[in-house]
Scaffold this motif. Structure first.
Motif, short mmCIF file in Angstrom:
data_model
loop_
_atom_site.label_atom_id
_atom_site.label_comp_id
_atom_site.label_asym_id
_atom_site.label_seq_id
_atom_site.Cartn_x
_atom_site.Cartn_y
_atom_site.Cartn_z
N VAL A 11 0.85 -1.19 0.00
CA VAL A 11 0.00 0.00 0.00
C VAL A 11 0.89 1.24 0.00
O VAL A 11 1.79 1.36 0.83
CB VAL A 11 -0.93 0.02 1.23
N ARG A 12 0.62 2.15 -0.93
CA ARG A 12 1.41 3.38 -1.05
C ARG A 12 0.48 4.58 -1.20
O ARG A 12 -0.33 4.65 -2.12
CB ARG A 12 2.35 3.32 -2.27
N GLY A 13 0.60 5.52 -0.27
CA GLY A 13 -0.13 6.78 -0.36
C GLY A 13 -1.63 6.65 -0.39
O GLY A 13 -2.33 7.46 -1.01
N LEU A 14 -2.19 5.65 0.31
CA LEU A 14 -3.62 5.39 0.25
C LEU A 14 -4.42 6.53 0.89
O LEU A 14 -4.20 6.90 2.04
CB LEU A 14 -3.96 4.08 0.96
N ARG A 15 -5.38 7.04 0.11
CA ARG A 15 -6.29 8.07 0.59
C ARG A 15 -7.73 7.59 0.37
O ARG A 15 -8.07 7.12 -0.71
CB ARG A 15 -6.06 9.39 -0.13
N VAL A 16 -8.54 7.71 1.42
CA VAL A 16 -9.95 7.34 1.35
C VAL A 16 -10.76 8.45 2.00
O VAL A 16 -10.43 8.91 3.09
CB VAL A 16 -10.22 6.00 2.07
N ARG A 17 -11.83 8.83 1.32
CA ARG A 17 -12.73 9.84 1.85
C ARG A 17 -14.13 9.27 1.99
O ARG A 17 -14.54 8.44 1.19
CB ARG A 17 -12.79 11.08 0.94
N ARG A 18 -14.85 9.73 2.99
CA ARG A 18 -16.28 9.42 3.13
C ARG A 18 -16.97 10.76 3.32
O ARG A 18 -16.92 11.34 4.40
CB ARG A 18 -16.53 8.51 4.31
N GLY A 19 -17.60 11.25 2.25
CA GLY A 19 -18.19 12.57 2.30
C GLY A 19 -17.11 13.62 2.52
O GLY A 19 -16.11 13.66 1.79
N SER A 20 -17.29 14.43 3.53
CA SER A 20 -16.30 15.46 3.83
C SER A 20 -15.21 14.96 4.78
O SER A 20 -14.27 15.69 5.09
CB SER A 20 -16.99 16.68 4.46
N THR A 21 -15.31 13.72 5.22
CA THR A 21 -14.34 13.17 6.16
C THR A 21 -13.24 12.43 5.42
O THR A 21 -13.51 11.57 4.57
CB THR A 21 -15.02 12.21 7.16
N GLU A 22 -12.01 12.73 5.73
CA GLU A 22 -10.87 12.01 5.16
C GLU A 22 -10.48 10.90 6.13
O GLU A 22 -9.97 11.15 7.21
CB GLU A 22 -9.70 12.96 4.91
N VAL A 23 -10.76 9.68 5.75
CA VAL A 23 -10.51 8.53 6.61
C VAL A 23 -9.02 8.23 6.67
O VAL A 23 -8.44 8.05 7.74
CB VAL A 23 -11.29 7.30 6.12
N PHE A 24 -8.39 8.13 5.50
CA PHE A 24 -6.94 7.92 5.40
C PHE A 24 -6.33 9.04 4.59
O PHE A 24 -6.87 9.42 3.54
CB PHE A 24 -6.62 6.58 4.73
N ARG A 25 -5.20 9.51 5.04
CA ARG A 25 -4.50 10.56 4.31
C ARG A 25 -3.07 10.10 4.02
O ARG A 25 -2.10 10.57 4.62
CB ARG A 25 -4.49 11.86 5.12
N GLY A 26 -2.93 9.12 3.13
CA GLY A 26 -1.60 8.72 2.69
C GLY A 26 -0.97 7.60 3.50
O GLY A 26 0.12 7.76 4.03
N LEU A 27 -1.64 6.44 3.59
CA LEU A 27 -1.07 5.30 4.31
C LEU A 27 -0.05 4.57 3.45
O LEU A 27 -0.23 4.40 2.25
CB LEU A 27 -2.16 4.30 4.71
N ASP A 28 1.03 4.11 4.09
CA ASP A 28 2.07 3.31 3.43
C ASP A 28 2.42 2.13 4.33
O ASP A 28 2.78 2.32 5.49
CB ASP A 28 3.34 4.14 3.20
#
Length: 260
Positions: A11-28
């Protein structure tokens, strides 16, 4: 413990959003092949969302997730990756054998796999019983049997021991170890920290961030605690201190999500 070369998941730089919420901001992070990796953390830390990203059913906003050398969710992985969700994944009005025959047809597993996995999870005597007639621990074994159909290379288990008593949890973990010893990679999530000691590797999440990527021995050595709950609390305190010293605008983090 198996030492199969390479990584099952990268996993590199994983970003996940749910609506206005950023769940992950760059997981490695990486998950080694042939081992049991524990994804640990309290409810709401992002465990389920991360597992969904790994099996390819979660919409991502950025970054890459490679599973067994290919992008997550590709058609080629359907027989190589198994995912056992928190929600019931079997039909209560069907017998164990009927459930397994159905799922074997869905994934294209050989019919002989049904008997093999029933024996593997120790349910030969209950094969003709409906799932609704089983205990919670037995139902968890049926879900595990479904995940084992077709001999997948990566098995992703989302809190499979939740609600079970210590004896049943120990029995399931013995099964996980036996599966791992055949060469399969297991990723299992839990918020019960004593289960961390049964893993080969640990990824500890808090509020959508990885606060430790280590081993059980490394966790104990790093914190100086012998109790895994105390060790995790020590990491949380250390993480909170770091958060106070480094504002969110300068750190890669994510806010806590509902559930997971």
């Amino acid at each position: 413990m198996n030492n199969v070369p390479g990584h099952a998941v990268e996993v590199r730089g994983l970003r996940v959003r749910r609506g206005s919420t950023e769940v992950f901001r760059g997981l490695d992070f990486d998950i080694p092949r042939g081992q049991i990796t524990g994804l640990m953390g309290p409810s709401g830390s992002g465990k389920t969302t991360l597992m969904r990203a790994i099996v390819g059913v979660q919409k991502v906003a950025g970054g890459t997730v490679a599973v067994l050398g290919s992008p997550a969710g590709t058609a080629a992985q359907r027989r190589r990756v198994a995912y056992d969700t928190q929600a019931a994944s079997v039909y209560g009005d069907l017998t164990i054998e009927q459930n397994l025959r159905y799922f074997a047809r869905v994934i294209g597993a050989p019919r002989s796999d049904v008997r093999r996995v029933i024996e593997k999870v120790g349910l030969e005597g209950q094969a003709k019983q409906t799932v609704d007639s089983l205990s919670g621990g037995q139902e968890s074994r049926v879900s595990l049997a479904v995940a084992m159909l077709g001999a997948p290379e990566l098995i992703v288990l989302d809190e499979p021991t939740v609600g079970l008593d210590p004896v049943l949890r120990a029995e399931l973990w013995d099964m996980f170890r036996g599966i791992s010893e055949t060469g399969a990679t297991i990723l299992v999530s839990s918020h019960v920290m004593d289960e961390a000691l049964r893993c080969d590797r640990l990824i500890l999440l808090r509020a959508g961030r990885i606060i430790a990527d280590t081993t059980p021995q490394g966790l104990i050595a790093d914190t100086g605690e012998t109790d895994p709950d105390a060790a995790f609390l020590a990491l949380i305190e250390r993480d909170a201190t770091g958060a106070a010293e480094h504002p969110p605008s300068t750190r890669r983090e994510a806010r806590e999500e509902p559930g997971g």
